[in-house]
Write a protein that holds these residues in place. Structure first.
Motif, PDB file in Angstrom:
ATOM      1  N   SER A 108       1.151  -1.263  -0.022  1.00  0.00           N
ATOM      2  CA  SER A 108       0.218   0.010  -0.480  1.00  0.00           C
ATOM      3  C   SER A 108       0.539   1.590   0.507  1.00  0.00           C
ATOM      4  N   GLY A 109       1.843   0.952   0.796  1.00  0.00           N
ATOM      5  CA  GLY A 109       2.906   2.371   0.764  1.00  0.00           C
ATOM      6  C   GLY A 109       2.428   3.639   0.901  1.00  0.00           C
ATOM      7  N   ASP A 110       2.345   4.798   0.661  1.00  0.00           N
ATOM      8  CA  ASP A 110       2.117   6.438   1.276  1.00  0.00           C
ATOM      9  C   ASP A 110       0.422   5.572   1.261  1.00  0.00           C
ATOM     10  N   MET A 111      -0.179   5.406   1.114  1.00  0.00           N
ATOM     11  CA  MET A 111      -1.738   4.876   1.077  1.00  0.00           C
ATOM     12  C   MET A 111      -1.932   4.863   2.282  1.00  0.00           C
ATOM     13  N   ALA A 112      -3.049   5.775   2.670  1.00  0.00           N
ATOM     14  CA  ALA A 112      -4.017   5.509   4.279  1.00  0.00           C
ATOM     15  C   ALA A 112      -5.033   4.076   4.277  1.00  0.00           C
ATOM     16  N   VAL A 113      -4.833   3.040   5.198  1.00  0.00           N
ATOM     17  CA  VAL A 113      -5.811   2.074   4.927  1.00  0.00           C
ATOM     18  C   VAL A 113      -6.996   2.527   5.557  1.00  0.00           C
ATOM     19  N   THR A 114      -7.560   1.539   5.250  1.00  0.00           N
ATOM     20  CA  THR A 114      -8.590   1.340   5.866  1.00  0.00           C
ATOM     21  C   THR A 114      -9.270   0.144   5.782  1.00  0.00           C
ATOM     22  N   PHE A 115      -9.300  -0.356   7.609  1.00  0.00           N
ATOM     23  CA  PHE A 115      -9.980  -2.199   7.447  1.00  0.00           C
ATOM     24  C   PHE A 115     -11.385  -1.936   7.599  1.00  0.00           C
ATOM     25  N   HIS A 116     -12.087  -2.628   6.602  1.00  0.00           N
ATOM     26  CA  HIS A 116     -13.173  -2.506   7.068  1.00  0.00           C
ATOM     27  C   HIS A 116     -13.980  -2.959   7.611  1.00  0.00           C
ATOM     28  N   ARG A 117     -14.947  -3.728   7.694  1.00  0.00           N
ATOM     29  CA  ARG A 117     -15.908  -4.717   8.176  1.00  0.00           C
ATOM     30  C   ARG A 117     -15.771  -6.026   8.241  1.00  0.00           C
ATOM     31  N   ALA A 118     -14.525  -6.771   8.085  1.00  0.00           N
ATOM     32  CA  ALA A 118     -14.075  -8.083   8.911  1.00  0.00           C
ATOM     33  C   ALA A 118     -13.772  -7.555  10.183  1.00  0.00           C
ATOM     34  N   PHE A 119     -13.387  -6.374  10.458  1.00  0.00           N
ATOM     35  CA  PHE A 119     -13.085  -6.234  12.050  1.00  0.00           C
ATOM     36  C   PHE A 119     -14.367  -6.389  13.072  1.00  0.00           C
ATOM     37  N   ASP A 120     -15.439  -6.531  11.997  1.00  0.00           N
ATOM     38  CA  ASP A 120     -16.615  -6.443  12.960  1.00  0.00           C
ATOM     39  C   ASP A 120     -16.790  -8.711  13.111  1.00  0.00           C
ATOM     40  N   MET A 121     -16.165  -9.271  12.007  1.00  0.00           N
ATOM     41  CA  MET A 121     -16.319 -10.309  12.290  1.00  0.00           C
ATOM     42  C   MET A 121     -14.912 -10.898  13.120  1.00  0.00           C
ATOM     43  N   CYS A 122     -14.227  -9.915  13.930  1.00  0.00           N
ATOM     44  CA  CYS A 122     -12.901 -10.727  15.205  1.00  0.00           C
ATOM     45  C   CYS A 122     -13.446 -10.975  16.287  1.00  0.00           C
ATOM     46  N   ILE A 123     -13.242 -11.619  16.421  1.00  0.00           N
ATOM     47  CA  ILE A 123     -13.331 -12.410  18.053  1.00  0.00           C
ATOM     48  C   ILE A 123     -13.183 -11.912  19.394  1.00  0.00           C
ATOM     49  N   SER A 124     -11.979 -11.018  18.790  1.00  0.00           N
ATOM     50  CA  SER A 124     -12.049  -9.865  20.137  1.00  0.00           C
ATOM     51  C   SER A 124     -11.273  -8.606  19.248  1.00  0.00           C
ATOM     52  N   PRO A 125     -12.258  -7.965  19.527  1.00  0.00           N
ATOM     53  CA  PRO A 125     -12.653  -6.028  18.401  1.00  0.00           C
ATOM     54  C   PRO A 125     -11.389  -5.358  19.085  1.00  0.00           C
ATOM     55  N   LYS A 126     -10.763  -5.655  20.674  1.00  0.00           N
ATOM     56  CA  LYS A 126      -9.892  -4.540  21.315  1.00  0.00           C
ATOM     57  C   LYS A 126      -9.004  -4.790  21.465  1.00  0.00           C
ATOM     58  N   GLN A 127      -8.475  -6.554  21.129  1.00  0.00           N
ATOM     59  CA  GLN A 127      -7.335  -7.021  20.825  1.00  0.00           C
ATOM     60  C   GLN A 127      -6.966  -6.558  19.050  1.00  0.00           C
ATOM     61  N   ALA A 128      -7.537  -6.530  17.896  1.00  0.00           N
ATOM     62  CA  ALA A 128      -7.825  -6.529  16.853  1.00  0.00           C
ATOM     63  C   ALA A 128      -7.850  -4.670  16.732  1.00  0.00           C
ATOM     64  N   TYR A 129      -7.792  -4.206  17.349  1.00  0.00           N
ATOM     65  CA  TYR A 129      -7.410  -2.350  17.401  1.00  0.00           C
ATOM     66  C   TYR A 129      -6.134  -2.526  17.899  1.00  0.00           C
ATOM     67  N   GLU A 130      -5.413  -2.876  19.142  1.00  0.00           N
ATOM     68  CA  GLU A 130      -4.022  -3.268  18.857  1.00  0.00           C
ATOM     69  C   GLU A 130      -3.052  -3.824  17.670  1.00  0.00           C
ATOM     70  N   GLN A 131      -3.633  -4.439  17.580  1.00  0.00           N
ATOM     71  CA  GLN A 131      -2.711  -5.167  16.390  1.00  0.00           C
ATOM     72  C   GLN A 131      -2.917  -4.420  14.865  1.00  0.00           C
ATOM     73  N   LEU A 132      -4.133  -3.696  14.678  1.00  0.00           N
ATOM     74  CA  LEU A 132      -4.405  -2.372  13.597  1.00  0.00           C
ATOM     75  C   LEU A 132      -3.488  -1.488  13.927  1.00  0.00           C
ATOM     76  N   THR A 133      -3.320  -1.125  14.930  1.00  0.00           N
ATOM     77  CA  THR A 133      -2.250   0.019  15.254  1.00  0.00           C
ATOM     78  C   THR A 133      -0.911  -0.187  15.282  1.00  0.00           C
ATOM     79  N   GLU A 134      -0.398  -1.414  15.290  1.00  0.00           N
ATOM     80  CA  GLU A 134       1.120  -1.717  15.303  1.00  0.00           C
ATOM     81  C   GLU A 134       0.835  -2.166  13.778  1.00  0.00           C
ATOM     82  N   LEU A 135       0.250  -2.719  13.044  1.00  0.00           N
ATOM     83  CA  LEU A 135       0.326  -2.478  11.713  1.00  0.00           C
ATOM     84  C   LEU A 135      -0.172  -1.188  10.989  1.00  0.00           C
TER      85      LEU A 135
END
Length: 253
Positions: free
Chosen positions: A113-140
């Motif tokens: 993706s390079g310099d493009m801003a990445v939006t993680f879409h509603r796959a987030f709503d199918m995750c087991i742990s939203p807060k853990q997912a938030y932390e992982q997406l922050t690291e990414l």
């Protein structure tokens, strides 16, 4: 300032959304499947004619967000094309079989993706742990998360949306929480009152076909109840009304 993102299914709709107040466009195809990757023609026409930020979705099929190797290769090619065309952002999301963020694959896509801003879409709503997912997406280094708060619509998901927004406020460089799914003019004030910084809506309506001759009894869809002589498009009046409400709110803040 509250950002209004409009989900558009074509360049013409994106132009309408821009004219009537959208701050950003999510560009998709196939509304019946919740949004799939737009064609090259749609991408090219939109990037050539729309001036506000446009973030195309990359989703090779409907259904779940756990992809096989062939689908993953298609996702990589699409992201590379979108980057080459000069889009400022892109929308995607991948999960593994256990319902967690697929970190190895997301790292590959983030690099592509390079310099493009990445939006993680509603796959987030199918995750087991939203807060853990938030932390992982922050690291990414993901820029934002489009989410309904893990409910069928964002109004029902407001409790989690509020929690995630508080978490975002406490997390340096954490992804922005953008409420989406069922956000409309009639409930927009609830998302404003919740303090969410961005909202995502299709603000759409069903448009009749321009055809005079209409062949009865034949459909291009497996769903025999589909009306072939309608299509989905942005409703300019709704976009304008939503933008006016957000403008008043932004001015009062």
């Amino acid at each position: 300032m509250i950002t209004l993102e409009i989900c558009c299914y074509g360049a013409e709709c994106a132009l309408i959304a821009q004219e009537f107040g959208a701050d950003r466009i999510e560009l998709c195809s196939s509304p019946a499947e919740g949004g799939l990757t737009p064609s090259y023609g749609c991408l090219k026409q939109t990037i050539d004619t729309v001036n506000i930020p446009v973030h195309p979705i990359v989703r090779p099929r409907g259904g779940d967000f756990c992809y096989n190797d062939s689908e993953f290769e298609a996702i990589k090619h699409d992201i590379s094309l979108i980057r080459q065309l000069g889009f400022p952002g892109v929308v995607y999301g991948i999960l593994n079989r256990e319902g967690h963020i697929d970190i190895p694959r997301m790292r590959i896509l983030k690099a592509l993706s390079g310099d493009m801003a990445v939006t993680f879409h509603r796959a987030f709503d199918m995750c087991i742990s939203p807060k853990q997912a938030y932390e992982q997406l922050t690291e990414l280094g993901v820029a934002r998360i489009l989410t309904s708060g893990q409910q069928q619509n964002a109004e029902l998901g407001l409790p989690l949306l509020k929690e995630l927004n508080v978490l975002a406020g406490k997390t340096p460089n954490g992804p922005i929480i953008m409420a989406g799914a069922g956000v409309k003019l009639s409930n927009l004030q609830k998302f404003i009152d919740a303090g969410l910084p961005e909202v995502h809506t299709s603000a759409g309506k069903v448009m009749p076909s321009s055809m005079n001759y209409r062949k009865a009894g034949v459909t291009m869809s497996a769903n025999m109840e589909m009306d072939e002589f309608t299509h989905y498009c942005v409703d300019r009046d709704v976009v304008e009304a939503m933008k006016n409400l957000l403008t008043i709110t932004n001015y009062d803040q």
